[in-house]
Design a protein around this motif. Sequence first.
Motif, PDB file in Angstrom:
ATOM      1  N   LYS A 197      10.008  -8.982   0.208  1.00  0.00           N
ATOM      2  CA  LYS A 197      10.484  -9.388   1.563  1.00  0.00           C
ATOM      3  C   LYS A 197       9.706  -8.181   2.314  1.00  0.00           C
ATOM      4  O   LYS A 197       9.677  -8.446   3.747  1.00  0.00           O
ATOM      5  N   ALA A 198       9.006  -7.584   1.839  1.00  0.00           N
ATOM      6  CA  ALA A 198       8.082  -6.358   2.543  1.00  0.00           C
ATOM      7  C   ALA A 198       6.932  -7.233   3.204  1.00  0.00           C
ATOM      8  O   ALA A 198       6.356  -8.074   2.886  1.00  0.00           O
ATOM      9  N   THR A 199       6.631  -6.571   4.374  1.00  0.00           N
ATOM     10  CA  THR A 199       5.294  -6.949   5.090  1.00  0.00           C
ATOM     11  C   THR A 199       4.173  -6.082   4.619  1.00  0.00           C
ATOM     12  O   THR A 199       3.091  -7.013   4.479  1.00  0.00           O
ATOM     13  N   GLY A 200       4.373  -5.181   4.050  1.00  0.00           N
ATOM     14  CA  GLY A 200       3.042  -4.507   3.448  1.00  0.00           C
ATOM     15  C   GLY A 200       3.698  -3.661   2.395  1.00  0.00           C
ATOM     16  O   GLY A 200       4.797  -3.179   2.356  1.00  0.00           O
ATOM     17  N   LEU A 201       2.799  -3.462   1.434  1.00  0.00           N
ATOM     18  CA  LEU A 201       3.014  -2.976   0.217  1.00  0.00           C
ATOM     19  C   LEU A 201       3.173  -1.145   0.382  1.00  0.00           C
ATOM     20  O   LEU A 201       4.109  -0.434  -0.206  1.00  0.00           O
ATOM     21  N   ASP A 202       2.384  -0.676   1.446  1.00  0.00           N
ATOM     22  CA  ASP A 202       2.603   0.612   1.653  1.00  0.00           C
ATOM     23  C   ASP A 202       3.994   1.274   2.107  1.00  0.00           C
ATOM     24  O   ASP A 202       4.364   2.273   1.712  1.00  0.00           O
ATOM     25  N   GLU A 203       4.795   0.311   2.593  1.00  0.00           N
ATOM     26  CA  GLU A 203       6.167   0.691   2.920  1.00  0.00           C
ATOM     27  C   GLU A 203       6.981   1.064   1.637  1.00  0.00           C
ATOM     28  O   GLU A 203       7.918   1.729   1.980  1.00  0.00           O
ATOM     29  N   LEU A 204       6.758   0.601   0.856  1.00  0.00           N
ATOM     30  CA  LEU A 204       7.544   0.853  -0.587  1.00  0.00           C
ATOM     31  C   LEU A 204       6.632   1.656  -1.583  1.00  0.00           C
ATOM     32  O   LEU A 204       6.935   1.797  -2.623  1.00  0.00           O
ATOM     33  N   GLU A 225      11.223  -7.731 -16.102  1.00  0.00           N
ATOM     34  CA  GLU A 225      10.956  -7.567 -14.840  1.00  0.00           C
ATOM     35  C   GLU A 225       9.965  -6.659 -14.403  1.00  0.00           C
ATOM     36  O   GLU A 225       9.550  -5.519 -14.989  1.00  0.00           O
ATOM     37  N   VAL A 226       8.885  -6.974 -13.598  1.00  0.00           N
ATOM     38  CA  VAL A 226       7.551  -6.400 -13.315  1.00  0.00           C
ATOM     39  C   VAL A 226       7.158  -6.250 -11.846  1.00  0.00           C
ATOM     40  O   VAL A 226       7.748  -6.999 -10.924  1.00  0.00           O
ATOM     41  N   ILE A 227       6.772  -4.904 -11.452  1.00  0.00           N
ATOM     42  CA  ILE A 227       6.343  -4.697 -10.129  1.00  0.00           C
ATOM     43  C   ILE A 227       4.738  -4.033 -10.610  1.00  0.00           C
ATOM     44  O   ILE A 227       4.480  -3.284 -11.245  1.00  0.00           O
ATOM     45  N   VAL A 228       4.005  -4.725  -9.481  1.00  0.00           N
ATOM     46  CA  VAL A 228       2.643  -4.459  -9.602  1.00  0.00           C
ATOM     47  C   VAL A 228       2.349  -3.484  -8.335  1.00  0.00           C
ATOM     48  O   VAL A 228       2.556  -3.794  -7.283  1.00  0.00           O
ATOM     49  N   SER A 229       1.599  -2.441  -8.529  1.00  0.00           N
ATOM     50  CA  SER A 229       0.975  -1.492  -7.129  1.00  0.00           C
ATOM     51  C   SER A 229      -0.537  -0.985  -7.754  1.00  0.00           C
ATOM     52  O   SER A 229      -0.586  -0.382  -8.588  1.00  0.00           O
ATOM     53  N   GLY A 230      -1.408  -1.654  -6.874  1.00  0.00           N
ATOM     54  CA  GLY A 230      -2.918  -1.138  -7.320  1.00  0.00           C
ATOM     55  C   GLY A 230      -3.340  -1.562  -8.666  1.00  0.00           C
ATOM     56  O   GLY A 230      -2.926  -2.660  -8.951  1.00  0.00           O
ATOM     57  N   ASN A 231      -3.630  -0.452  -9.541  1.00  0.00           N
ATOM     58  CA  ASN A 231      -3.982  -0.711 -10.786  1.00  0.00           C
ATOM     59  C   ASN A 231      -2.622  -0.552 -12.003  1.00  0.00           C
ATOM     60  O   ASN A 231      -2.908  -0.491 -13.072  1.00  0.00           O
ATOM     61  N   ARG A 232      -1.506  -0.309 -11.327  1.00  0.00           N
ATOM     62  CA  ARG A 232      -0.357  -0.016 -12.335  1.00  0.00           C
ATOM     63  C   ARG A 232       0.580  -1.153 -12.031  1.00  0.00           C
ATOM     64  O   ARG A 232       0.830  -1.952 -11.387  1.00  0.00           O
ATOM     65  N   ALA A 233       0.935  -1.330 -13.491  1.00  0.00           N
ATOM     66  CA  ALA A 233       2.201  -2.362 -13.334  1.00  0.00           C
ATOM     67  C   ALA A 233       3.417  -1.681 -14.348  1.00  0.00           C
ATOM     68  O   ALA A 233       3.370  -0.727 -15.183  1.00  0.00           O
ATOM     69  N   LEU A 234       4.506  -1.639 -13.588  1.00  0.00           N
ATOM     70  CA  LEU A 234       5.834  -1.184 -14.234  1.00  0.00           C
ATOM     71  C   LEU A 234       6.630  -2.392 -14.657  1.00  0.00           C
ATOM     72  O   LEU A 234       6.862  -3.301 -14.157  1.00  0.00           O
ATOM     73  N   MET A 277      -6.996  -4.883  -1.614  1.00  0.00           N
ATOM     74  CA  MET A 277      -5.532  -4.584  -1.583  1.00  0.00           C
ATOM     75  C   MET A 277      -4.935  -6.105  -1.379  1.00  0.00           C
ATOM     76  O   MET A 277      -4.975  -6.804  -0.760  1.00  0.00           O
ATOM     77  N   MET A 278      -3.869  -6.153  -2.357  1.00  0.00           N
ATOM     78  CA  MET A 278      -3.105  -6.888  -2.473  1.00  0.00           C
ATOM     79  C   MET A 278      -2.007  -7.284  -1.651  1.00  0.00           C
ATOM     80  O   MET A 278      -1.341  -6.104  -0.970  1.00  0.00           O
ATOM     81  N   THR A 279      -1.610  -8.209  -0.848  1.00  0.00           N
ATOM     82  CA  THR A 279      -0.595  -8.559  -0.100  1.00  0.00           C
ATOM     83  C   THR A 279       0.594  -8.474  -1.040  1.00  0.00           C
ATOM     84  O   THR A 279       0.688  -8.842  -2.173  1.00  0.00           O
ATOM     85  N   PRO A 280       1.887  -8.320  -0.256  1.00  0.00           N
ATOM     86  CA  PRO A 280       3.167  -8.205  -1.289  1.00  0.00           C
ATOM     87  C   PRO A 280       3.321  -9.845  -1.943  1.00  0.00           C
ATOM     88  O   PRO A 280       3.980  -9.769  -3.048  1.00  0.00           O
ATOM     89  N   ALA A 281       2.960 -10.784  -1.175  1.00  0.00           N
ATOM     90  CA  ALA A 281       3.055 -12.277  -1.751  1.00  0.00           C
ATOM     91  C   ALA A 281       2.139 -11.950  -3.037  1.00  0.00           C
ATOM     92  O   ALA A 281       2.671 -12.697  -4.015  1.00  0.00           O
ATOM     93  N   GLU A 282       0.944 -11.711  -2.858  1.00  0.00           N
ATOM     94  CA  GLU A 282       0.249 -11.893  -4.022  1.00  0.00           C
ATOM     95  C   GLU A 282       0.450 -10.514  -5.260  1.00  0.00           C
ATOM     96  O   GLU A 282       0.700 -11.477  -6.598  1.00  0.00           O
ATOM     97  N   ALA A 283       1.175  -9.676  -4.800  1.00  0.00           N
ATOM     98  CA  ALA A 283       1.372  -8.938  -6.022  1.00  0.00           C
ATOM     99  C   ALA A 283       2.759  -9.474  -6.520  1.00  0.00           C
ATOM    100  O   ALA A 283       3.016  -9.384  -7.713  1.00  0.00           O
ATOM    101  N   GLY A 284       3.500 -10.117  -5.671  1.00  0.00           N
ATOM    102  CA  GLY A 284       4.774 -10.857  -6.288  1.00  0.00           C
ATOM    103  C   GLY A 284       4.483 -11.978  -7.161  1.00  0.00           C
ATOM    104  O   GLY A 284       5.038 -12.113  -8.421  1.00  0.00           O
ATOM    105  N   ARG A 285       3.362 -12.817  -6.972  1.00  0.00           N
ATOM    106  CA  ARG A 285       3.008 -13.924  -7.545  1.00  0.00           C
ATOM    107  C   ARG A 285       2.429 -13.392  -9.192  1.00  0.00           C
ATOM    108  O   ARG A 285       2.722 -13.797 -10.294  1.00  0.00           O
ATOM    109  N   LEU A 286       1.568 -12.398  -9.017  1.00  0.00           N
ATOM    110  CA  LEU A 286       0.970 -11.500 -10.023  1.00  0.00           C
ATOM    111  C   LEU A 286       2.122 -11.062 -11.128  1.00  0.00           C
ATOM    112  O   LEU A 286       2.084 -11.241 -12.214  1.00  0.00           O
TER     113      LEU A 286
END
Length: 114
Positions: free
Chosen positions: A93-100, A28-37, A1-10
């Motif tokens: 700014k999130a501490t965990g991806l699950d909160e978003l 503008e890109v957001i990554v969550s799991g295997n999905r990219a928006l 599971m990626m941290t928010p920082a890792e997801a942000g860098r990706l």
Amino acid sequence: MMTPAEAGRLADKIEEAVERISEVDDAEVIVSGNRALVAVEFDDQYSAGLDERMKKMITEAVQEVDETLTEVEITDDDTLYGQVKGLGERLAKATGLDELADDFGDLWDRVTGM
């Protein structure tokens, strides 16, 4: 599971890759799991919009950065662009991806439902 920082860098790496497509002005890109928006703004000279060829080019750019992103959704809607950007800033700014995760899911559904 990626941290928010890792997801942000990706996401940053993917934005750079997508922005190298000459027709794309900004991404503008957001990554969550295997999905990219991916939300894009096109160059003013480009008039074909988000056709199948462009979707394929953007998807390939995403997967060249990370092939585990098997689901890629793309929008060129101005309102959704703003929402993707806003959620990306909150993710940073999130501490965990699950909160978003719920917000990501809602936004994903808005993009796929268009």
